[in-house]
Scaffold this motif. Structure first.
Motif, PDB file in Angstrom:
ATOM      1  N   HIS A   1      -2.890   0.415  -4.015  1.00  9.26           N
ATOM      2  CA  HIS A   1      -2.423  -0.900  -3.564  1.00  9.26           C
ATOM      3  C   HIS A   1      -1.946  -1.649  -4.799  1.00  9.26           C
ATOM      4  O   HIS A   1      -2.608  -1.635  -5.837  1.00  9.26           O
ATOM      5  CB  HIS A   1      -3.538  -1.697  -2.888  1.00  9.26           C
ATOM      6  CG  HIS A   1      -3.172  -3.134  -2.660  1.00  9.26           C
ATOM      7  ND1 HIS A   1      -2.407  -3.532  -1.588  1.00  9.26           N
ATOM      8  CD2 HIS A   1      -3.438  -4.259  -3.384  1.00  9.26           C
ATOM      9  CE1 HIS A   1      -2.228  -4.846  -1.652  1.00  9.26           C
ATOM     10  NE2 HIS A   1      -2.841  -5.308  -2.725  1.00  9.26           N
TER      11      HIS A   1
ATOM     12  N   GLU B   1      -4.994   6.849  -3.040  1.00 10.64           N
ATOM     13  CA  GLU B   1      -4.533   5.631  -2.382  1.00 10.64           C
ATOM     14  C   GLU B   1      -4.224   4.607  -3.459  1.00 10.64           C
ATOM     15  O   GLU B   1      -4.906   4.524  -4.482  1.00 10.64           O
ATOM     16  CB  GLU B   1      -5.614   5.069  -1.454  1.00 10.64           C
ATOM     17  CG  GLU B   1      -5.844   5.879  -0.195  1.00 10.64           C
ATOM     18  CD  GLU B   1      -6.907   5.251   0.677  1.00 10.64           C
ATOM     19  OE1 GLU B   1      -6.925   5.559   1.880  1.00 10.64           O
ATOM     20  OE2 GLU B   1      -7.720   4.473   0.155  1.00 10.64           O
TER      21      GLU B   1
ATOM     22  N   ASP C   1       0.832  -1.207   0.000  1.00  8.34           N
ATOM     23  CA  ASP C   1       0.000   0.000   0.000  1.00  8.34           C
ATOM     24  C   ASP C   1       0.860   1.247   0.000  1.00  8.34           C
ATOM     25  O   ASP C   1       1.980   1.263   0.521  1.00  8.34           O
ATOM     26  CB  ASP C   1      -0.913   0.020   1.235  1.00  8.34           C
ATOM     27  CG  ASP C   1      -1.903  -1.118   1.219  1.00  8.34           C
ATOM     28  OD1 ASP C   1      -2.409  -1.418   0.114  1.00  8.34           O
ATOM     29  OD2 ASP C   1      -2.169  -1.694   2.277  1.00  8.34           O
TER      30      ASP C   1
ATOM     31  N   LYS D   1       0.727   5.809  -1.349  1.00 11.13           N
ATOM     32  CA  LYS D   1      -0.015   6.974  -1.832  1.00 11.13           C
ATOM     33  C   LYS D   1       0.646   7.478  -3.115  1.00 11.13           C
ATOM     34  O   LYS D   1       1.864   7.418  -3.287  1.00 11.13           O
ATOM     35  CB  LYS D   1       0.009   8.095  -0.789  1.00 11.13           C
ATOM     36  CG  LYS D   1      -0.559   7.719   0.574  1.00 11.13           C
ATOM     37  CD  LYS D   1      -2.064   7.815   0.585  1.00 11.13           C
ATOM     38  CE  LYS D   1      -2.613   7.751   2.009  1.00 11.13           C
ATOM     39  NZ  LYS D   1      -2.219   6.541   2.760  1.00 11.13           N
TER      40      LYS D   1
END
Length: 585
Positions: A19, A17, A2, A4
């Protein structure tokens, strides 16, 4: 992993965001042999209220954030490996911005073995019409080398390395209430295994070669020509093209000059000196030519003669001479056929051979079904002969038996005699079939064929042997045939015509009835249908065989592992009368 992602333009920003993870698979013959994928899931979390999104590399810069703000790192476009890859991540982020807080997903395709991509657009080509796929972007250059080194998602920042190591990116279609993004990603992964499980990476790079094409096509792309398909394939295969055609041809001008290396004007008249003019034009060009070809059957004999004199790859001249002559083709197949050049000769031939109507009349050197007629009586015979355009097709025509079995279009890809790929489409009854006489105007084709498996095998084996007997051992061949005494026939039920099993079984064992051989790919509509249905581009194969590039031709002859992805129908709208077509479409 994960993290940003932040887009910054001036003082304005969008925050996402992200992932991502790598899908690890075992390299082996039963799975994804030479690739692995990475999944990326994005969601917009905030943005400056007055920020205007722009999809240009010059307008945006990317900022990656890890678990904390201290991990910020601005990433330059070239770190993604290519401008195409950088623009793809921008496209994904734009989609996330438009998703109003919902998740957006993408996939990267990363080679796992070392090698050169067999064709730079191979992944978009193979993923055409794949469910759950919004778009596919190739990051590859022609014959680009990939190291195949594995990428680990142990840090968020390694996402940039994954982009640089990828051959293409896939933007997933937005999820629906029935399906979520994770289901779509899993579905695409299954389809990738189906569509990419073939050797699309090869060990050796092919030297860039130059191919000469005689007759660049009568129509430009905006008028339905094949040029876009041919020259898109040549670019993706790293093949330079020169074109030989008449003065004033659409490829001679500036609009499409970027498609070809050179344009050589030549007198295209069909005469005995055409091979000499081709040879002279190539030699006067003065630069190395590695192959010469044409996709027009009426010029194939001349091109084969020129290739022999220039010591360039070609199929046997004798095979082309038979395949492009309808009379000689019929005789080679053992049909009772008669070559004539006038109504009187034809009438005498029918009487002396005691032929029974209906009969087929067609020019010996014809193409595109022009001048082909089914006749029921002597008057129809005379009318059909007088309707042949002798200026286009010559004065000689052939008379032979009419076979009333289901007609098919069959395409065969051969490599040194080995059949690499075979597919059949059902050629629905033409105007002469339904009207019991007249000319043969195409109405519809459906692929794959609905004929019984044993009749398809019969066609495959018989047509394959027909090509081998002529010495046509390598290339893409478009054949037309019928199944005599087939177990099926066309019937109309509830207003719909389709193949159906006969109520009364045929009185004889079914057999293949060859109508004609075209030593070239089928027309653009059939070639496009096969490319999307099976994942095989016939125009690209035609270029490779003209260069005797058999390794890449073999690699690109693999269909989808699960077979055709759908039923496909080609619908023809015949023009039966002259006049003005009053339509905006």
């Amino acid at each position: 992993m994960d993290g940003k992602i932040r887009i910054r333009r001036g003082l304005r920003e969008i925050h996402f965001e992200c992932h991502w993870h790598v899908n690890y698979s075992t390299v082996g013959p039963s799975s994804s042999e030479c690739w692995q994928s990475a999944d990326i899931i994005l969601r917009e979390i905030s943005k400056s209220t007055d920020l205007q999104w722009s999809n240009g590399a010059e307008a945006n810069s990317l900022v990656f954030l890890g678990a904390s703000a201290e991990d910020v790192k601005e990433v330059e476009p070239n770190e993604f490996g290519s401008l195409a890859a950088f623009n793809f991540i921008l496209k994904c982020l734009s989609a996330a911005t438009s998703a109003c807080g919902d998740e957006v997903a993408a996939k990267l395709i990363m080679p796992r073995i070392q090698g050169h991509v067999v064709r730079s657009d191979i992944i978009p080509l193979r993923l055409a019409d794949c469910l759950s796929v919004e778009s596919v972007v190739s990051f590859s250059e022609p014959q680009q080398h990939f190291t195949g080194k594995p990428i680990n998602a142990n840090t968020f920042e390694r996402l940039v390395e994954a982009f640089a190591a990828s051959a293409a990116g896939i933007l997933v279609r937005s999820g629906t209430p029935i399906r979520d993004i994770k289901s779509d990603l899993l579905s695409i992964e299954t389809e990738l295994d189906n569509r990419l499980s073939f050797p699309w990476l090869i060990e050796q790079q092919r030297p860039r070669q130059t191919l000469a094409m005689l007759r660049g096509g009568p129509h430009s792309p905006e008028h339905g020509g094949t040029g876009a398909s041919i020259f898109t394939a040549s670019k993706a295969l790293d093949i330079e093209m020169i074109v030989l055609d008449s003065n004033g041809h659409w490829l001679e001008g500036p609009d499409y000059a970027h498609w070809r290396k050179a344009f050589i004007p030549i007198d295209m008249e069909h005469d005995d000196s055409l091979p000499r003019r081709i040879v002279d034009a190539i030699r006067e060009y003065g630069k190395k030519i590695d192959g010469i070809f044409t996709f027009s059957e009426s010029y194939m004999v001349a091109v084969a003669r020129a290739a022999e004199e220039l010591s360039l790859p070609t199929a046997p001249l004798g095979g082309y001479e038979i395949a492009t002559d309808k009379y000689r083709t019929s005789i080679a197949e053992g049909h009772k056929a008669y070559r004539t050049s006038s109504v009187d000769e034809a009438t005498d031939a029918v009487r002396e051979a005691n032929l029974s109507y209906p009969l087929i009349v067609k020019p010996c050197r014809g193409w595109s079904s022009e001048g082909v007629s089914r006749v029921r009586n002597a008057q129809g015979l005379s009318d059909a002969i007088n309707a042949i355009d002798s200026k286009r097709h010559g004065k000689d025509f052939v008379i032979e038996e009419y076979c009333d079995g289901p007609e098919v279009d069959a395409n065969l890809v051969l490599h040194d005699g080995e059949l690499l790929f075979f597919e059949v489409s059902d050629d629905f009854p033409k105007s002469a079939d339904t009207n019991d006489s007249g000319s043969f105007i195409e109405l519809a084709n459906v692929l794959p064929s609905k004929l019984p498996t044993h009749e398809l095998a019969l066609l495959r084996d018989s047509l394959h042997q027909s090509l081998l007997r002529l010495g046509l051992n390598s290339g893409i061949f478009h054949l037309e045939a019928r199944v005599k005494d087939s177990a099926m026939e066309y019937v109309v039920e509830n207003g719909t015509m389709d193949l159906s099993y006969r109520q009364t079984p045929p009185r004889a064992v079914p057999s293949a009835w060859l109508i004609e051989i075209n030593p070239r790919p089928p027309g653009i509509q059939a070639s496009d249908a096969v490319a999307s249905t099976y994942g095989i581009d016939y125009f690209g194969l035609g270029l490779l065989f003209a260069l005797a590039d058999k390794e890449r031709a073999r690699a690109l002859s693999h269909p989808f592992r699960s077979g055709p992805q759908y039923w496909c129908e080609i619908v023809f709208i015949p023009v039966e009368h002259g006049g003005v077509f009053d339509s905006n479409n």
